[in-house]
Design an enzyme around this catalytic site. Structure first.
Site, PDB file in Angstrom:
ATOM      1  N   THR A  50      36.661  32.958  35.617  1.00  0.00           N
ATOM      2  CA  THR A  50      37.606  32.236  36.470  1.00  0.00           C
ATOM      3  C   THR A  50      38.796  33.116  36.825  1.00  0.00           C
ATOM      4  O   THR A  50      39.244  33.140  37.978  1.00  0.00           O
ATOM      5  CB  THR A  50      38.070  30.928  35.796  1.00  0.00           C
ATOM      6  OG1 THR A  50      36.923  30.126  35.529  1.00  0.00           O
ATOM      7  CG2 THR A  50      39.035  30.157  36.674  1.00  0.00           C
ATOM      8  N   CYS A  51      39.296  33.859  35.864  1.00  0.00           N
ATOM      9  CA  CYS A  51      40.451  34.734  36.108  1.00  0.00           C
ATOM     10  C   CYS A  51      40.116  35.805  37.146  1.00  0.00           C
ATOM     11  O   CYS A  51      40.894  36.063  38.058  1.00  0.00           O
ATOM     12  CB  CYS A  51      40.898  35.408  34.816  1.00  0.00           C
ATOM     13  SG  CYS A  51      41.316  34.258  33.495  1.00  0.00           S
ATOM     14  N   SER A  52      38.965  36.424  36.985  1.00  0.00           N
ATOM     15  CA  SER A  52      38.578  37.563  37.823  1.00  0.00           C
ATOM     16  C   SER A  52      38.042  37.176  39.194  1.00  0.00           C
ATOM     17  O   SER A  52      38.183  37.944  40.148  1.00  0.00           O
ATOM     18  CB  SER A  52      37.512  38.400  37.115  1.00  0.00           C
ATOM     19  OG  SER A  52      38.066  39.025  35.983  1.00  0.00           O
TER      20      SER A  52
END
Length: 162
Positions: A50-52
């Site tokens: 999700t972050c990337s």
């Protein structure tokens, strides 16, 4: 400690960052944010899906729009070491404006009251996902996620309050 909230003063802290000359720097959050409008983005971990793929790319893709609305700095903080953050930043060759800052021991994350215990998943202490809009060290918006959600801390939500 209660999580940081609207109206609070952003605590100072020192985070690690590799500069454009590939030199490791220790940066004070107050030196980056005093007298300016900044966005501080917290993520559970570099290279996580999700972050990337969702959270950080939104801030990179719309950085010019944020800057046009008076934002001077876009700071991404994660509980990773500076070498991981450097490698992660390099995966975004189009990035010109987002600084990737390492909070390796989660000291700053604790100062914000935004730590997340992911020990059961083998990740130790991490950061909750969040986005703060800060003007001259005062928090104007505190978009804090619960658990691993990604609903209120994206770039669109920050742009709405600018």
């Amino acid at each position: 400690m209660a999580p940081i909230a609207v109206g609070d003063t952003l605590p100072d802290g020192t985070l690690a960052h590799f500069d454009e000359q590939d030199q490791l720097q220790q940066l004070s959050i107050h030196s980056l944010a005093a007298g300016k409008k900044v966005v501080v983005v917290g993520v559970p971990g570099a290279f996580t899906p999700t972050c990337s793929l969702k959270h950080v790319p939104g801030f990179i893709e719309r950085a010019e729009e944020l800057l046009s609305k008076g934002v001077a700095e876009i700071l991404v903080i994660s509980v990773n070491d500076p070498f991981v953050m450097k490698a992660w930043a390099k995966t975004y060759p189009e990035n010109k404006h987002v600084k990737f800052l390492a909070d390796g021991s989660a000291t700053y994350t604790h100062a914000l009251g935004l730590q997340l215990d992911l020990t059961e998943k083998g990740l130790g202490t991490r950061s909750r996902r969040f986005a703060l809009l800060v003007d001259n060290l005062k928090v104007q918006a505190a978009n804090l996620e619960e658990g691993g959600e990604f609903t209120v801390s994206g770039v669109d939500e920050i742009l709405k309050v600018l």
